[in-house]
Design a protein around this motif. Structure first.
Motif, PDB file in Angstrom:
ATOM      1  N   ILE A  46     -37.044  33.789   8.102  1.00  0.00           N
ATOM      2  CA  ILE A  46     -36.440  32.486   8.385  1.00  0.00           C
ATOM      3  C   ILE A  46     -35.662  32.567   9.693  1.00  0.00           C
ATOM      4  CG2 ILE A  46     -34.312  33.028   7.095  1.00  0.00           C
ATOM      5  CD1 ILE A  46     -34.255  30.091   6.226  1.00  0.00           C
ATOM      6  N   TYR A  47     -35.645  31.471  10.419  1.00  0.00           N
ATOM      7  CA  TYR A  47     -34.760  31.338  11.573  1.00  0.00           C
ATOM      8  C   TYR A  47     -33.522  30.575  11.120  1.00  0.00           C
ATOM      9  CZ  TYR A  47     -39.037  32.318  14.192  1.00  0.00           C
ATOM     10  OH  TYR A  47     -40.189  32.882  14.665  1.00  0.00           O
ATOM     11  N   ILE A  48     -32.374  31.078  11.482  1.00  0.00           N
ATOM     12  CA  ILE A  48     -31.141  30.329  11.239  1.00  0.00           C
ATOM     13  C   ILE A  48     -30.435  30.168  12.572  1.00  0.00           C
ATOM     14  CG2 ILE A  48     -28.979  30.177   9.980  1.00  0.00           C
ATOM     15  CD1 ILE A  48     -30.172  31.621   7.724  1.00  0.00           C
ATOM     16  N   TYR A  49     -30.237  28.928  12.949  1.00  0.00           N
ATOM     17  CA  TYR A  49     -29.680  28.571  14.248  1.00  0.00           C
ATOM     18  C   TYR A  49     -28.175  28.342  14.130  1.00  0.00           C
ATOM     19  CZ  TYR A  49     -34.612  27.946  15.431  1.00  0.00           C
ATOM     20  OH  TYR A  49     -35.965  28.155  15.631  1.00  0.00           O
ATOM     21  N   GLU A  50     -27.576  27.965  15.239  1.00  0.00           N
ATOM     22  CA  GLU A  50     -26.116  27.805  15.297  1.00  0.00           C
ATOM     23  C   GLU A  50     -25.590  26.906  14.186  1.00  0.00           C
ATOM     24  OE1 GLU A  50     -22.263  28.324  16.656  1.00  0.00           O
ATOM     25  OE2 GLU A  50     -24.049  29.361  17.387  1.00  0.00           O
ATOM     26  N   ASN A  51     -26.299  25.817  13.894  1.00  0.00           N
ATOM     27  CA  ASN A  51     -25.817  24.902  12.843  1.00  0.00           C
ATOM     28  C   ASN A  51     -25.751  25.598  11.492  1.00  0.00           C
ATOM     29  OD1 ASN A  51     -28.738  24.918  13.043  1.00  0.00           O
ATOM     30  ND2 ASN A  51     -28.800  23.207  11.624  1.00  0.00           N
ATOM     31  N   GLY A  52     -26.822  26.292  11.113  1.00  0.00           N
ATOM     32  CA  GLY A  52     -26.833  26.980   9.836  1.00  0.00           C
ATOM     33  C   GLY A  52     -25.876  28.155   9.788  1.00  0.00           C
ATOM     34  N   LEU A  53     -25.710  28.846  10.905  1.00  0.00           N
ATOM     35  CA  LEU A  53     -24.791  29.983  10.956  1.00  0.00           C
ATOM     36  C   LEU A  53     -23.346  29.524  10.760  1.00  0.00           C
ATOM     37  CD1 LEU A  53     -26.467  31.860  13.939  1.00  0.00           C
ATOM     38  CD2 LEU A  53     -26.544  32.509  11.517  1.00  0.00           C
ATOM     39  N   ARG A  54     -23.015  28.355  11.300  1.00  0.00           N
ATOM     40  CA  ARG A  54     -21.667  27.803  11.087  1.00  0.00           C
ATOM     41  C   ARG A  54     -21.420  27.537   9.592  1.00  0.00           C
ATOM     42  NH1 ARG A  54     -18.838  24.958  15.321  1.00  0.00           N
ATOM     43  NH2 ARG A  54     -19.739  25.361  17.373  1.00  0.00           N
ATOM     44  N   VAL A  55     -22.454  27.053   8.908  1.00  0.00           N
ATOM     45  CA  VAL A  55     -22.305  26.802   7.470  1.00  0.00           C
ATOM     46  C   VAL A  55     -22.113  28.119   6.730  1.00  0.00           C
ATOM     47  CG1 VAL A  55     -23.415  25.892   5.397  1.00  0.00           C
ATOM     48  CG2 VAL A  55     -23.642  24.660   7.568  1.00  0.00           C
ATOM     49  N   LEU A  56     -22.925  29.132   7.059  1.00  0.00           N
ATOM     50  CA  LEU A  56     -22.782  30.429   6.400  1.00  0.00           C
ATOM     51  C   LEU A  56     -21.393  31.016   6.619  1.00  0.00           C
ATOM     52  CD1 LEU A  56     -26.269  32.035   7.184  1.00  0.00           C
ATOM     53  CD2 LEU A  56     -25.459  31.200   4.969  1.00  0.00           C
ATOM     54  N   GLU A  57     -20.852  30.846   7.802  1.00  0.00           N
ATOM     55  CA  GLU A  57     -19.488  31.318   8.069  1.00  0.00           C
ATOM     56  C   GLU A  57     -18.492  30.608   7.166  1.00  0.00           C
ATOM     57  OE1 GLU A  57     -19.526  32.653  12.768  1.00  0.00           O
ATOM     58  OE2 GLU A  57     -19.357  30.536  12.289  1.00  0.00           O
ATOM     59  N   THR A  58     -18.619  29.299   7.064  1.00  0.00           N
ATOM     60  CA  THR A  58     -17.691  28.503   6.256  1.00  0.00           C
ATOM     61  C   THR A  58     -17.769  28.899   4.784  1.00  0.00           C
ATOM     62  OG1 THR A  58     -17.907  26.660   7.812  1.00  0.00           O
ATOM     63  CG2 THR A  58     -17.050  26.148   5.627  1.00  0.00           C
ATOM     64  N   LEU A  59     -18.968  29.250   4.325  1.00  0.00           N
ATOM     65  CA  LEU A  59     -19.164  29.584   2.910  1.00  0.00           C
ATOM     66  C   LEU A  59     -18.865  31.047   2.596  1.00  0.00           C
ATOM     67  CD1 LEU A  59     -22.463  27.602   2.192  1.00  0.00           C
ATOM     68  CD2 LEU A  59     -20.092  26.863   1.855  1.00  0.00           C
ATOM     69  N   GLY A  60     -18.596  31.853   3.619  1.00  0.00           N
ATOM     70  CA  GLY A  60     -18.280  33.257   3.391  1.00  0.00           C
ATOM     71  C   GLY A  60     -19.486  34.147   3.212  1.00  0.00           C
ATOM     72  N   ALA A  61     -20.647  33.714   3.729  1.00  0.00           N
ATOM     73  CA  ALA A  61     -21.882  34.482   3.549  1.00  0.00           C
ATOM     74  C   ALA A  61     -22.447  35.021   4.858  1.00  0.00           C
ATOM     75  CB  ALA A  61     -22.941  33.604   2.871  1.00  0.00           C
ATOM     76  N   TYR A  62     -21.788  34.757   5.971  1.00  0.00           N
ATOM     77  CA  TYR A  62     -22.361  35.037   7.290  1.00  0.00           C
ATOM     78  C   TYR A  62     -22.615  36.519   7.539  1.00  0.00           C
ATOM     79  CZ  TYR A  62     -22.650  35.419  12.392  1.00  0.00           C
ATOM     80  OH  TYR A  62     -23.038  35.733  13.677  1.00  0.00           O
ATOM     81  N   ASP A  63     -21.600  37.347   7.373  1.00  0.00           N
ATOM     82  CA  ASP A  63     -21.724  38.762   7.739  1.00  0.00           C
ATOM     83  C   ASP A  63     -22.866  39.445   7.009  1.00  0.00           C
ATOM     84  OD1 ASP A  63     -19.623  38.556   9.520  1.00  0.00           O
ATOM     85  OD2 ASP A  63     -18.117  39.300   8.107  1.00  0.00           O
ATOM     86  N   GLU A  64     -22.953  39.212   5.694  1.00  0.00           N
ATOM     87  CA  GLU A  64     -24.024  39.829   4.919  1.00  0.00           C
ATOM     88  C   GLU A  64     -25.381  39.244   5.289  1.00  0.00           C
ATOM     89  OE1 GLU A  64     -25.274  40.707   0.246  1.00  0.00           O
ATOM     90  OE2 GLU A  64     -23.465  39.557   0.698  1.00  0.00           O
ATOM     91  N   ALA A  65     -25.421  37.952   5.572  1.00  0.00           N
ATOM     92  CA  ALA A  65     -26.691  37.288   5.872  1.00  0.00           C
ATOM     93  C   ALA A  65     -27.323  37.800   7.161  1.00  0.00           C
ATOM     94  CB  ALA A  65     -26.496  35.780   5.955  1.00  0.00           C
ATOM     95  N   VAL A  66     -26.522  38.083   8.171  1.00  0.00           N
ATOM     96  CA  VAL A  66     -27.078  38.443   9.480  1.00  0.00           C
ATOM     97  C   VAL A  66     -27.070  39.948   9.736  1.00  0.00           C
ATOM     98  CG1 VAL A  66     -26.355  36.221  10.416  1.00  0.00           C
ATOM     99  CG2 VAL A  66     -24.917  38.242  10.798  1.00  0.00           C
ATOM    100  N   GLN A  67     -26.594  40.733   8.801  1.00  0.00           N
ATOM    101  CA  GLN A  67     -26.493  42.178   9.027  1.00  0.00           C
ATOM    102  C   GLN A  67     -27.854  42.785   9.364  1.00  0.00           C
ATOM    103  OE1 GLN A  67     -24.903  44.391   5.720  1.00  0.00           O
ATOM    104  NE2 GLN A  67     -24.505  46.209   6.952  1.00  0.00           N
ATOM    105  N   GLY A  68     -27.954  43.413  10.517  1.00  0.00           N
ATOM    106  CA  GLY A  68     -29.191  44.057  10.944  1.00  0.00           C
ATOM    107  C   GLY A  68     -30.245  43.119  11.494  1.00  0.00           C
ATOM    108  N   ALA A  69     -30.006  41.807  11.453  1.00  0.00           N
ATOM    109  CA  ALA A  69     -30.999  40.838  11.929  1.00  0.00           C
ATOM    110  C   ALA A  69     -30.941  40.731  13.450  1.00  0.00           C
ATOM    111  CB  ALA A  69     -30.757  39.471  11.298  1.00  0.00           C
TER     112      ALA A  69
END
Length: 375
Positions: A46-69
């Motif tokens: 999946i591609y996750i762009y700036e908009n989706g990454l901002r949501v992941l940050e807000t929800l507390g899932a960003y670091d784990e979601a992008v690790q190694g990507a």
């Protein structure tokens, strides 16, 4: 202290898990129902762009979601002879990652659990009523202040409320797989270049998603039965893409074919039921924003319910605010899929123009550049 409002969320994908996190962060008690025995997304990368990454940050899932990507910085469009038709380089200030879908789902689920969300696996819901009653496959009924239907294109919750205004199968579909990188690919160190390669109505999308894996999407017309069969007909694909022969041989027997769909609803809600994600606005993946819109709308739902105590008014305001961007995304995604059915010379001319047109690039990236509600 007022009693917590309770939400029953149907579907353990991007829409359902993002909604669960967002509602829990805003003080709701939440239970997620996933009919499968594990949280397992369809698709591979999946591609996750700036908009989706901002949501992941807000929800507390960003670091784990992008690790190694890898940070996806360049997208090349190529023709059947492997000639480059256009190159798009992302603004370095606007993030975009290519990631394994399972990694993002796991990150959202872990964030949800940290927020106190209950995730019930092997739990299937088959209908709902506007008064907030969820009907389960085992005959139980559950009451909630809010029901969130994030149960995909074939949503039983949505259909039980007769919310569909338009649903149509699109002329194309995809087979999506993950494969291991070769030692040469690992050694190259370039994880940020995506290649979109056309040959007639066939397309190969090559996307690194981790230090050791590549996401491959094969797209084709639904009418092309040799192209849609799984395991893939390797001779057929290698004839169209001889320069990708080694990669095609690495695909193995994995993958399934999924036809793309377009769905538009009369309304995104009915009484105490809100519909999210593919259940509400399925679209082809031509700009990679299906999950992005799902997560944006999920976060916004919690924000509007927090702002306005009257649920009917909150849901009306939520849809009024969020639907225009989602429908823009659908329009552009469908438009960019039209060349799949065109003759090769016309398709090549369109893809070249679309890649170089500043207006078209702006329309294609509008959703990615959007600042989501609540971030």
């Amino acid at each position: 202290m007022p009693e917590k409002r309770h939400a029953e969320v149907v579907g353990g994908g991007f829409a359902g898990l993002a909604a669960a996190c967002a509602l829990a962060k805003h003080g709701w008690s939440v239970r997620v129902h996933e009919r499968a025995d594990q949280l397992r997304p369809s698709g591979a990368g999946i591609y996750i762009y700036e908009n989706g990454l901002r949501v992941l940050e807000t929800l507390g899932a960003y670091d784990e979601a992008v690790q190694g990507a890898p940070f996806a910085h360049t997208r090349e469009m190529r023709d059947e002879n492997n000639n480059v038709l256009s190159v798009h380089r992302w603004d370095p200030s606007k993030r975009v990652f290519s990631i394994k879908r399972q990694q993002v789902i796991t990150a959202l689920a872990n964030a949800a659990r940290r927020l106190g969300v209950e995730i019930a696996l092997g739990s299937e819901a088959i209908g709902a009523t506007p008064d907030g009653t969820l009907v389960m496959a085992d005959g139980r009924t559950l009451k909630a202040d809010l029901i969130v239907a994030g149960d995909g294109v074939n949503s039983k919750i949505r259909d039980s409320l007769e919310l569909v205004a338009k649903r149509r199968a699109l002329p194309d579909g995809a087979i999506r797989v993950l494969i291991d990188k070769t030692p040469e690919e690992i050694a190259s160190g370039d994880g940020g270049t995506t290649i979109e390669n056309w040959s007639g109505s066939l397309r190969i999308l090559y996307t690194p998603v981790s230090p050791t894996e590549v996401y491959i999407a094969l797209t084709m017309l639904d009418a092309d039965k040799r192209a849609t069969q799984t395991p893939i007909d390797k001779d057929y694909w290698k004839k169209a893409f001889p320069h990708w022969s080694d990669l095609i041989d690495r695909i193995g027997d994995q993958g399934r074919y999924d036809r793309f769909e377009y769905i538009r609803l009369k309304s995104w809600s009915s009484g105490k039921v809100a519909v999210l994600g593919d259940a509400a606005h399925a679209l082809p993946p031509n700009i990679g924003q299906g999950a992005g819109c799902s997560m944006m709308n999920a976060l916004a739902l919690a924000v509007f319910l927090d702002r306005e105590p009257d649920m009917a008014k909150a849901l009306t305001a939520w849809e009024r605010n969020e639907r225009p961007m989602t429908e823009h995304t659908q329009r552009i995604s469908v438009f960019l899929g039209l060349p799949t059915t065109w003759p090769s010379p016309l398709r090549r001319a369109f893809l070249t123009l679309a890649g170089k047109s500043k207006w078209m690039v702006a329309q294609r990236t509008k959703t990615a550049r959007h600042v989501p509600t609540g971030t």
